[in-house]
Scaffold this active site. Structure first.
Site, PDB file in Angstrom:
ATOM      1  N   LYS A   1       0.852  -1.204   0.000  1.00  0.00           N
ATOM      2  CA  LYS A   1       0.000   0.000   0.000  1.00  0.00           C
ATOM      3  C   LYS A   1       0.876   1.239   0.000  1.00  0.00           C
ATOM      4  O   LYS A   1       1.969   1.242   0.531  1.00  0.00           O
ATOM      5  CB  LYS A   1      -0.897  -0.007   1.232  1.00  0.00           C
ATOM      6  N   GLY A   2       0.384   2.287  -0.617  1.00  0.00           N
ATOM      7  CA  GLY A   2       1.122   3.545  -0.626  1.00  0.00           C
ATOM      8  C   GLY A   2       1.928   3.765  -1.903  1.00  0.00           C
ATOM      9  O   GLY A   2       2.638   4.737  -2.018  1.00  0.00           O
ATOM     10  N   CYS A   3       1.800   2.839  -2.858  1.00  0.00           N
ATOM     11  CA  CYS A   3       2.497   3.025  -4.128  1.00  0.00           C
ATOM     12  C   CYS A   3       1.472   3.424  -5.186  1.00  0.00           C
ATOM     13  O   CYS A   3       0.374   2.890  -5.213  1.00  0.00           O
ATOM     14  CB  CYS A   3       3.182   1.741  -4.568  1.00  0.00           C
ATOM     15  N   GLN A   4       1.875   4.371  -6.082  1.00  0.00           N
ATOM     16  CA  GLN A   4       0.948   4.778  -7.137  1.00  0.00           C
ATOM     17  C   GLN A   4       0.868   3.711  -8.221  1.00  0.00           C
ATOM     18  O   GLN A   4      -0.139   3.545  -8.880  1.00  0.00           O
ATOM     19  CB  GLN A   4       1.382   6.112  -7.738  1.00  0.00           C
ATOM     20  N   SER A   5       1.969   2.962  -8.370  1.00  0.00           N
ATOM     21  CA  SER A   5       1.926   1.824  -9.266  1.00  0.00           C
ATOM     22  C   SER A   5       1.821   0.579  -8.383  1.00  0.00           C
ATOM     23  O   SER A   5       2.030   0.645  -7.193  1.00  0.00           O
ATOM     24  CB  SER A   5       3.185   1.785 -10.118  1.00  0.00           C
TER      25      SER A   5
END
Lengths: 404, 140
Positions: free
Chosen positions: B49-53
């Site tokens: 979680k917390g990644c744009q990809s």
């Protein structure tokens, strides 16, 4: 019309380098840049007339009040509202939508329906979902086709006596589609439903006439219109604004307060609790003046040329696909390159000085429709040039070469 | 090699590039050469979680060492994961937990990433350490 190259020099921020490259700013859909007259007006306000408004008898307070109300008048004239008190200052588009959504709580019953569209920004989805949770109303969605255009036949079928409110954007932020809002408004009115138009993306490009449109609410943000951040406008028809309960309680919005009963101030102050963004409101007026000085005919002509040129040039890149190919489009191009993640492209073109937006653009349902993680979005304003488009194309080509 | 030695090696490798385009090219190369994660591990539970990809991270304990595998749908992100994996894979859980992460700043990774990507990087490191915590209880 001023020459475009001259217009660019109105914007001091554009004359700089990022990452050692000349800045090419193509993220206008997120926020526009500010001309020097707007920047200077902010300093002038704080240097010369800063005081709280509608309160003091002293001279500065009068001056500030006059300037703030003059800005309201400018917005009234610009959007052709019938009365200046139909123009409310807000924090921005999201704030305006939430004001209306909150106000509608007491008007809705279980089973009533609200219609939005598949093209909406999250800001024009979530407040209505919250309203539905509070009231038991049901949210209906106008579908779109592969080009990113609303399916109007489906809209006809959604409308019924249960429809109480229709909320759609004038222009899609993710795809640039210009929606047929006049038709949408007229059809909704046949069922006595109110219509709210999210004009955040349209207001920088199109001069909307709220009386001709006959919409019940029209909402926009100053920062997308060459104005300051943190201020926006909510136009509401007088009858609706009188019916809607106040959004927030506090100073400024009252007539009389006692511990037994408070009576509310008249329009527009009923909806403007607390000390507003005075500088923002006044300078919003300066931004409107600036846009009108450039002229909306010139703005549209320049942006149309940019859209056509950029579309042609980008499509020359092999594997590039434009998402959102509506017939009626503003100067927004969302695209992807086969085999590349939009985030990777965005990262590299940024290093080359080109500012674009990547991701889902706060429109996850649109991304789900096209089954993509996001897009790269270049959004143009009248101060952009063909050279900016060329720089984008070069940067995208370079990114593609590096990534594939 | 110890984690420290590997991290020093990474810092040295990245110091050879003068310009950030070259560093990105190298990260893309690293991303492309990251070994394939087994498809059965590319599941939502393994998403960070917390990644744009999207970033999938899986870990296994093999003879007392933690072996990490990962994938991402974005290639630069994959390059970043590959750097982290190289720094931490095939070490014991306690070594992973005790390792500092200064090399990330020394490479200059964070300052050249967008804030969302930098957050993603923090999440990745956190997840790497979380696996180590989980496996440490098994080892003990």
């Amino acid at each position: 019309m001023q020459e475009v190259t001259n217009i660019k020099s109105d914007f001091p921020i554009l004359n700089q380098q990022v990452n050692g490259k000349p800045l090419v700013y193509l993220d206008n859909g997120a926020s526009s840049q500010k001309p020097k007259v707007v920047i200077d007006a902010i300093a002038k306000y704080y240097t010369e007339i800063n005081a709280n408004i509608h309160r003091g008898v002293h001279t500065l307070s009068q001056k500030a009040t006059d300037a703030y109300e003059a800005a309201r008048k400018k917005l009234q004239v610009h959007f052709n509202a019938k009365y200046d008190y139909e123009i409310l200052f807000t924090k921005g588009t999201t704030d305006g939508i939430n004001l209306v959504a909150n106000g509608f709580t007491s008007f809705l019953n279980e089973g009533d329906e609200i219609i939005i569209s598949h093209l909406e920004h999250h800001s024009n989805i979530v407040p209505w979902q919250m309203l539905c949770e509070r009231t038991g109303a049901v949210l209906k969605v106008i579908p779109m086709n592969e080009n990113g255009e609303l399916v109007m036949a489906a809209y006809d079928e959604l409308l019924s006596d249960k429809t109480k409110l229709v909320a759609v954007n004038h222009i899609s932020n993710a795809l640039g589609t210009i929606n047929p809002i006049k038709k949408i408004i007229d059809k909704a009115h046949k069922f006595n439903a109110a219509v709210l138009i999210d004009g955040a993306q349209a207001a920088p490009h199109i001069k909307a006439d709220v009386q001709a449109l006959n919409c019940d609410f029209y909402i926009c943000s100053a920062h997308k219109m060459c104005g300051p951040t943190g201020v926006g406008m909510l136009y509401g028809k007088e009858a609706w604004l009188r019916k809607l309960p106040p959004y927030q309680g506090g100073g400024e919005m009252i007539k009389e307060v006692s511990f037994e009963k408070t009576t509310y101030a008249d329009l527009p102050h009923k909806f403007e609790a607390g000390t507003p963004n005075i500088a923002g409101g006044i300078v919003f007026g300066v931004a409107i003046d600036y846009l009108n000085k450039v002229g909306f005919d010139s703005i549209q002509q320049q942006e149309k040329e940019l859209l056509n040129y950029a579309t042609t040039e980008l499509l020359k890149i092999e594997g590039l696909k434009i998402i959102g190919t509506a017939k009626e489009k503003t100067s927004v191009i969302s695209f992807n390159i086969e085999g590349c993640h939009p985030y990777d492209i965005g990262t590299i073109v940024d290093k080359l000085g080109v500012a674009v937006r990547t991701g889902h653009h706060c429109t996850q349902p649109i991304m789900q429709f096209f089954n993509i993680p996001g897009t790269i979005r270049a959004s143009f304003m009248f101060y952009n040039t063909k050279e900016d488009v060329d720089a984008l194309v070069v940067a995208v080509k370079k990114a593609k070469m590096m990534l594939l | 090699m110890t984690i420290n030695e590997i991290q020093e090696e990474l810092v040295e490798e990245f110091s050879m590039f003068d310009d950030w385009m070259d560093r990105y090219e190298y990260m893309i190369e690293l991303g492309k050469s990251l070994p394939q994660i087994e498809t059965r591990y590319k599941i939502d539970e393994n998403l960070i979680k917390g990644c744009q990809s999207k970033v999938w991270l899986h870990a296994e304990l093999n003879e007392g060492k933690v072996v990490y595998t990962a994938d991402s749908d974005a290639i630069i992100t994959k390059g970043i994961v590959s750097i982290l994996i190289r720094a931490f894979t095939n070490q014991s859980p306690s070594e992973i937990l005790n390792a500092n992460t200064d090399f990330i700043d020394e490479i200059g990774l964070k300052e050249h990433l967008s804030p969302t990507r930098a957050n993603g990087l923090v999440s990745m490191v956190k997840q790497i350490k979380m696996y180590a915590i989980a496996f440490q209880t098994q080892v003990n």
